[in-house]
Design a protein around this motif. Structure first.
Motif, PDB file in Angstrom:
ATOM      1  N   GLN A 136      42.054  48.116  17.592  1.00  0.00           N
ATOM      2  CA  GLN A 136      41.795  48.013  19.017  1.00  0.00           C
ATOM      3  C   GLN A 136      41.971  46.556  19.460  1.00  0.00           C
ATOM      4  OE1 GLN A 136      41.403  50.461  20.978  1.00  0.00           O
ATOM      5  NE2 GLN A 136      40.750  49.544  22.900  1.00  0.00           N
ATOM      6  N   VAL A 137      42.564  46.353  20.601  1.00  0.00           N
ATOM      7  CA  VAL A 137      42.807  45.029  21.157  1.00  0.00           C
ATOM      8  C   VAL A 137      41.870  44.809  22.334  1.00  0.00           C
ATOM      9  CG1 VAL A 137      44.503  43.542  22.279  1.00  0.00           C
ATOM     10  CG2 VAL A 137      45.205  45.067  20.419  1.00  0.00           C
ATOM     11  N   GLN A 138      41.226  43.658  22.389  1.00  0.00           N
ATOM     12  CA  GLN A 138      40.428  43.269  23.547  1.00  0.00           C
ATOM     13  C   GLN A 138      41.174  42.165  24.289  1.00  0.00           C
ATOM     14  OE1 GLN A 138      38.580  43.261  20.329  1.00  0.00           O
ATOM     15  NE2 GLN A 138      38.418  45.437  20.815  1.00  0.00           N
ATOM     16  N   LEU A 139      41.154  42.230  25.614  1.00  0.00           N
ATOM     17  CA  LEU A 139      41.939  41.316  26.435  1.00  0.00           C
ATOM     18  C   LEU A 139      41.067  40.577  27.431  1.00  0.00           C
ATOM     19  CD1 LEU A 139      44.844  43.790  27.271  1.00  0.00           C
ATOM     20  CD2 LEU A 139      44.784  42.115  25.435  1.00  0.00           C
ATOM     21  N   VAL A 140      41.329  39.275  27.593  1.00  0.00           N
ATOM     22  CA  VAL A 140      40.610  38.457  28.562  1.00  0.00           C
ATOM     23  C   VAL A 140      41.621  37.620  29.328  1.00  0.00           C
ATOM     24  CG1 VAL A 140      38.888  36.663  28.923  1.00  0.00           C
ATOM     25  CG2 VAL A 140      38.561  38.350  27.104  1.00  0.00           C
ATOM     26  N   GLU A 141      41.676  37.828  30.647  1.00  0.00           N
ATOM     27  CA  GLU A 141      42.602  37.078  31.487  1.00  0.00           C
ATOM     28  C   GLU A 141      41.949  35.810  32.023  1.00  0.00           C
ATOM     29  OE1 GLU A 141      43.272  41.496  32.716  1.00  0.00           O
ATOM     30  OE2 GLU A 141      41.600  40.162  32.250  1.00  0.00           O
ATOM     31  N   SER A 142      42.787  34.847  32.350  1.00  0.00           N
ATOM     32  CA  SER A 142      42.334  33.617  32.990  1.00  0.00           C
ATOM     33  C   SER A 142      43.490  33.021  33.777  1.00  0.00           C
ATOM     34  CB  SER A 142      41.824  32.617  31.947  1.00  0.00           C
ATOM     35  OG  SER A 142      42.856  32.256  31.054  1.00  0.00           O
ATOM     36  N   GLY A 143      43.176  32.046  34.618  1.00  0.00           N
ATOM     37  CA  GLY A 143      44.226  31.327  35.331  1.00  0.00           C
ATOM     38  C   GLY A 143      44.397  31.679  36.787  1.00  0.00           C
ATOM     39  N   GLY A 144      43.661  32.670  37.263  1.00  0.00           N
ATOM     40  CA  GLY A 144      43.772  33.011  38.668  1.00  0.00           C
ATOM     41  C   GLY A 144      43.166  31.941  39.548  1.00  0.00           C
ATOM     42  N   GLY A 145      43.366  32.088  40.854  1.00  0.00           N
ATOM     43  CA  GLY A 145      42.809  31.130  41.790  1.00  0.00           C
ATOM     44  C   GLY A 145      43.455  31.237  43.146  1.00  0.00           C
ATOM     45  N   LEU A 146      43.214  30.222  43.968  1.00  0.00           N
ATOM     46  CA  LEU A 146      43.755  30.149  45.320  1.00  0.00           C
ATOM     47  C   LEU A 146      44.883  29.136  45.353  1.00  0.00           C
ATOM     48  CD1 LEU A 146      43.642  30.794  48.368  1.00  0.00           C
ATOM     49  CD2 LEU A 146      41.926  28.963  48.560  1.00  0.00           C
ATOM     50  N   VAL A 147      46.001  29.530  45.920  1.00  0.00           N
ATOM     51  CA  VAL A 147      47.158  28.645  45.998  1.00  0.00           C
ATOM     52  C   VAL A 147      47.861  28.873  47.320  1.00  0.00           C
ATOM     53  CG1 VAL A 147      48.700  30.296  44.875  1.00  0.00           C
ATOM     54  CG2 VAL A 147      49.196  27.846  44.731  1.00  0.00           C
ATOM     55  N   GLN A 148      48.534  27.857  47.821  1.00  0.00           N
ATOM     56  CA  GLN A 148      49.303  28.008  49.045  1.00  0.00           C
ATOM     57  C   GLN A 148      50.626  28.701  48.767  1.00  0.00           C
ATOM     58  OE1 GLN A 148      49.667  24.069  50.755  1.00  0.00           O
ATOM     59  NE2 GLN A 148      47.847  24.385  52.006  1.00  0.00           N
ATOM     60  N   ALA A 149      51.142  29.356  49.787  1.00  0.00           N
ATOM     61  CA  ALA A 149      52.450  30.003  49.664  1.00  0.00           C
ATOM     62  C   ALA A 149      53.487  28.987  49.187  1.00  0.00           C
ATOM     63  CB  ALA A 149      52.864  30.599  50.997  1.00  0.00           C
ATOM     64  N   GLY A 150      54.309  29.448  48.252  1.00  0.00           N
ATOM     65  CA  GLY A 150      55.309  28.570  47.669  1.00  0.00           C
ATOM     66  C   GLY A 150      54.847  27.890  46.399  1.00  0.00           C
ATOM     67  N   GLY A 151      53.564  27.974  46.132  1.00  0.00           N
ATOM     68  CA  GLY A 151      53.011  27.344  44.947  1.00  0.00           C
ATOM     69  C   GLY A 151      53.151  28.197  43.698  1.00  0.00           C
ATOM     70  N   HIS A 207      46.610  51.483  26.840  1.00  0.00           N
ATOM     71  CA  HIS A 207      45.286  51.948  26.480  1.00  0.00           C
ATOM     72  C   HIS A 207      44.228  50.863  26.552  1.00  0.00           C
ATOM     73  CE1 HIS A 207      46.861  50.136  22.778  1.00  0.00           C
ATOM     74  NE2 HIS A 207      45.596  49.889  22.477  1.00  0.00           N
ATOM     75  N   CYS A 208      44.645  49.625  26.699  1.00  0.00           N
ATOM     76  CA  CYS A 208      43.689  48.527  26.664  1.00  0.00           C
ATOM     77  C   CYS A 208      43.931  47.612  27.856  1.00  0.00           C
ATOM     78  CB  CYS A 208      43.839  47.760  25.351  1.00  0.00           C
ATOM     79  SG  CYS A 208      42.600  46.488  25.137  1.00  0.00           S
ATOM     80  N   TRP A 209      42.855  47.276  28.571  1.00  0.00           N
ATOM     81  CA  TRP A 209      42.969  46.491  29.785  1.00  0.00           C
ATOM     82  C   TRP A 209      41.958  45.351  29.797  1.00  0.00           C
ATOM     83  CZ3 TRP A 209      46.405  47.698  33.836  1.00  0.00           C
ATOM     84  CH2 TRP A 209      47.142  48.874  33.640  1.00  0.00           C
ATOM     85  N   GLY A 210      42.356  44.246  30.404  1.00  0.00           N
ATOM     86  CA  GLY A 210      41.433  43.166  30.631  1.00  0.00           C
ATOM     87  C   GLY A 210      40.606  43.422  31.885  1.00  0.00           C
ATOM     88  N   GLN A 211      39.736  42.496  32.199  1.00  0.00           N
ATOM     89  CA  GLN A 211      38.830  42.649  33.338  1.00  0.00           C
ATOM     90  C   GLN A 211      39.473  42.207  34.644  1.00  0.00           C
ATOM     91  OE1 GLN A 211      38.870  40.018  31.451  1.00  0.00           O
ATOM     92  NE2 GLN A 211      38.731  38.291  32.868  1.00  0.00           N
ATOM     93  N   GLY A 212      40.611  41.539  34.566  1.00  0.00           N
ATOM     94  CA  GLY A 212      41.326  41.115  35.760  1.00  0.00           C
ATOM     95  C   GLY A 212      41.007  39.691  36.168  1.00  0.00           C
ATOM     96  N   THR A 213      41.966  39.078  36.836  1.00  0.00           N
ATOM     97  CA  THR A 213      41.773  37.746  37.383  1.00  0.00           C
ATOM     98  C   THR A 213      42.332  37.719  38.799  1.00  0.00           C
ATOM     99  OG1 THR A 213      42.118  35.360  36.997  1.00  0.00           O
ATOM    100  CG2 THR A 213      43.939  36.830  36.410  1.00  0.00           C
ATOM    101  N   GLN A 214      41.599  37.130  39.713  1.00  0.00           N
ATOM    102  CA  GLN A 214      41.945  37.157  41.126  1.00  0.00           C
ATOM    103  C   GLN A 214      42.977  36.088  41.458  1.00  0.00           C
ATOM    104  OE1 GLN A 214      40.283  39.164  43.829  1.00  0.00           O
ATOM    105  NE2 GLN A 214      42.211  38.514  44.765  1.00  0.00           N
ATOM    106  N   VAL A 215      43.991  36.495  42.180  1.00  0.00           N
ATOM    107  CA  VAL A 215      44.998  35.569  42.699  1.00  0.00           C
ATOM    108  C   VAL A 215      45.009  35.701  44.216  1.00  0.00           C
ATOM    109  CG1 VAL A 215      47.460  35.059  42.857  1.00  0.00           C
ATOM    110  CG2 VAL A 215      46.426  35.613  40.639  1.00  0.00           C
TER     111      VAL A 215
END
Length: 124
Positions: A1-16, A112-120
């Motif tokens: 079984q694989v466990q997944l953790v996302e990172s790196g999301g955030g707020l950015v301006q268009a074009g970024g 079958h395996c999903w992370g918790q998500g990261t907001q963009v």
């Protein structure tokens, strides 16, 4: 079984740009295709990009072709989504997914395996 953790999301301006990472634990990471999906508020989740288990093949949704790039490092058990030229319509929660799927499948149910998500969030 694989466990997944996302990172790196955030707020950015268009074009970024943003770089999303997905760290996987588990011995079978290299045997899984790795994909990114996203879900905007009030909308269904959609496929964004996938790389097959070997890393030789990728496939992208039309709306991100030429702007996003998926990569993986099987030695580090990570998959990355480099997102350039971001648009407000790219705003969503981005999910990393793993699955023993054929080739570069875009079918959510096969993963079958999903992370918790990261907001963009992309501002205009």
């Amino acid at each position: 079984q694989v466990q997944l953790v996302e990172s790196g999301g955030g707020l950015v301006q268009a074009g970024g740009s943003l770089r999303l990472s997905c760290a996987a634990s588990g011995r079978t990471f290299s045997g899984n295709a790795m994909a990114w999906f996203r879900q905007a508020p009030g909308k269904e989740g959609v496929f964004v990009a996938v790389m097959n288990s070997s890393g030789r093949n990728t496939y992208y949704a039309d709306f991100v072709k030429g702007r996003f790039n998926i990569s993986r490092d099987n030695a580090k058990n990570t998959v990355t989504l480099q997102m350039n030229s971001l648009k407000p319509e790219d705003s969503a929660i981005y999910y990393c997914a793993a699955g023993r799927v054929p080739g570069t499948s875009v079918v959510r149910a096969l993963y079958h395996c999903w992370g918790q998500g990261t907001q963009v969030a992309v501002s205009s």
